[in-house]
Design a protein around this motif. Structure first.
Motif, PDB file in Angstrom:
ATOM      1  N   ILE A 138       0.830  -1.202   0.000  1.00 25.74           N
ATOM      2  CA  ILE A 138       0.000   0.000   0.000  1.00 25.74           C
ATOM      3  C   ILE A 138       0.867   1.255   0.000  1.00 25.74           C
ATOM      4  O   ILE A 138       0.600   2.216  -0.726  1.00 25.74           O
ATOM      5  N   LYS A 139       1.934   1.248   0.772  1.00 21.19           N
ATOM      6  CA  LYS A 139       2.759   2.453   0.897  1.00 21.19           C
ATOM      7  C   LYS A 139       3.585   2.728  -0.358  1.00 21.19           C
ATOM      8  O   LYS A 139       4.169   3.807  -0.485  1.00 21.19           O
ATOM      9  N   CYS A 140       3.626   1.764  -1.285  1.00 17.51           N
ATOM     10  CA  CYS A 140       4.378   1.965  -2.523  1.00 17.51           C
ATOM     11  C   CYS A 140       3.514   2.487  -3.664  1.00 17.51           C
ATOM     12  O   CYS A 140       4.031   2.828  -4.718  1.00 17.51           O
ATOM     13  N   ILE A 141       2.208   2.536  -3.475  1.00 18.86           N
ATOM     14  CA  ILE A 141       1.313   3.008  -4.536  1.00 18.86           C
ATOM     15  C   ILE A 141       1.434   4.522  -4.649  1.00 18.86           C
ATOM     16  O   ILE A 141       1.240   5.249  -3.676  1.00 18.86           O
ATOM     17  N   SER A 142       1.776   4.992  -5.827  1.00 19.46           N
ATOM     18  CA  SER A 142       1.911   6.431  -6.043  1.00 19.46           C
ATOM     19  C   SER A 142       0.621   7.065  -6.548  1.00 19.46           C
ATOM     20  O   SER A 142       0.308   8.209  -6.210  1.00 19.46           O
ATOM     21  N   THR A 143      -0.148   6.330  -7.364  1.00 23.99           N
ATOM     22  CA  THR A 143      -1.374   6.875  -7.938  1.00 23.99           C
ATOM     23  C   THR A 143      -2.447   5.811  -8.018  1.00 23.99           C
ATOM     24  O   THR A 143      -2.169   4.659  -8.376  1.00 23.99           O
ATOM     25  N   GLU A 170       5.208   3.649  -9.416  1.00 21.00           N
ATOM     26  CA  GLU A 170       6.485   4.131  -9.948  1.00 21.00           C
ATOM     27  C   GLU A 170       7.415   4.638  -8.861  1.00 21.00           C
ATOM     28  O   GLU A 170       8.621   4.737  -9.059  1.00 21.00           O
ATOM     29  N   ARG A 171       6.840   4.980  -7.720  1.00 22.13           N
ATOM     30  CA  ARG A 171       7.648   5.513  -6.622  1.00 22.13           C
ATOM     31  C   ARG A 171       8.754   4.552  -6.225  1.00 22.13           C
ATOM     32  O   ARG A 171       9.835   4.966  -5.809  1.00 22.13           O
ATOM     33  N   LEU A 172       8.496   3.271  -6.366  1.00 21.42           N
ATOM     34  CA  LEU A 172       9.505   2.273  -5.986  1.00 21.42           C
ATOM     35  C   LEU A 172      10.307   1.789  -7.179  1.00 21.42           C
ATOM     36  O   LEU A 172      11.522   1.652  -7.101  1.00 21.42           O
ATOM     37  N   THR A 173       9.640   1.547  -8.300  1.00 21.66           N
ATOM     38  CA  THR A 173      10.294   0.893  -9.431  1.00 21.66           C
ATOM     39  C   THR A 173      10.835   1.849 -10.473  1.00 21.66           C
ATOM     40  O   THR A 173      11.665   1.472 -11.289  1.00 21.66           O
TER      41      THR A 173
END
Length: 273
Positions: A138-143, A170-173
């Motif tokens: 959940i915390k990796c979801i940007s949009t 995309e915040r992570l990858t």
């Protein structure tokens, strides 16, 4: 999104082997991952989308996912084999949805909403085995986007009958490369798109587990709960209701496969696939 499976999935892998490898691989990329059991894997045209006709019981029963006993067994198996409490938190709800890949192909998926993550699982209701999962923290979801699927103005694709939800991480990858986008077999794209399963149109029984609108509401609920539980988190997903662009113009193979419902486990006149 890292693909941690080095070898193609094989049916010989036992659940015990898969569970051991799940724990090992989770430490490397704990938030967003694709794993196999061995590694623990609206168009903008003037034509408005037309919803399919309601499914009569005899037609709905052709889908193996229209069976409460099979669904119960799937839930029990997948909760035990796929959920990692430290990463996923508590299991909250099961959905059976359609996942849309970047070349517009439909895929039948069992989707788990957990308190810390969302899992999309490639599960066969015929063999009752799973071959791959995508875990999104959940915390990796940007949009989070929710709306009609929009194809290019010159696209030959049919408008989709239901709204879709796109989860971007995309915040992570990082952003997808051109090579990844144009590769129909790429599995490293930083987004995932869901829409309703055809069984949402059945005329009897509960259809909420197949409904993208209900799924979207549950995702928003879990997101709000995550915000309340983590008020000091550095960022939260950007939520917007807008058209979801799909840059596919011809899509001949996806059109044939999607119209024939080849992505779904069905009884096709005595032939099951």
């Amino acid at each position: 999104m890292e693909n941690s499976g080095e070898n193609p999935p094989t049916l010989e892998t036992t659940p015990a082997e898969a569970q051991v490898d799940i724990s090992d691989q989770a430490e490397e990329n704990p938030e967003v991952e694709i794993k196999t059991p061995q590694s623990v894997s609206a168009s903008d045209s003037s034509n408005a989308p037309v919803k399919p006709m309601k499914l009569k019981p005899v037609d709905a029963d052709h889908y193996f996912a229209n069976n409460d006993d099979r669904i119960a067994r799937a839930k029990s198996q997948l909760v035990e084999e796929c959920i990692l409490p430290d990463l996923d938190g508590d299991f909250e709800q099961l959905f059976i949805l359609t996942e849309i890949d970047h070349w517009n192909h439909d895929r039948e998926r069992v989707v788990f909403i957990c308190s810390k993550s969302i899992l999309s699982i490639n599960y066969s209701f015929i063999t009752e085995k799973w071959t791959e999962l995508t875990r999104i923290g959940i915390k990796c979801i940007s949009t989070l986007e929710y709306g009609e699927m929009i194809y290019p103005s010159k696209s030959l694709l049919w408008p989709r009958p239901y709204k879709c939800q796109k989860l971007t991480f995309e915040r992570l990858t990082g952003e997808a490369t051109t090579a990844e986008i144009w590769n129909p077999f790429s599995r490293n794209l930083p987004w995932i798109i869901f829409t309703s399963h055809p069984l949402v149109e059945k005329i009897s029984g509960d259809t909420s587990k197949y409904d993208i609108e209900h799924f979207e509401g549950e995702v928003m609920r879990v997101l709000e709960q995550y915000k309340n539980d983590n008020p000091d988190a550095p960022h939260f997903p950007n939520v917007k209701e807008a058209g979801i662009e799909m840059n596919v113009r011809i899509g001949f193979t996806s059109t044939v496969a999607n119209q024939s419902k080849l992505a779904y486990a069905k009884d096709r006149g005595g032939v099951h696939f």
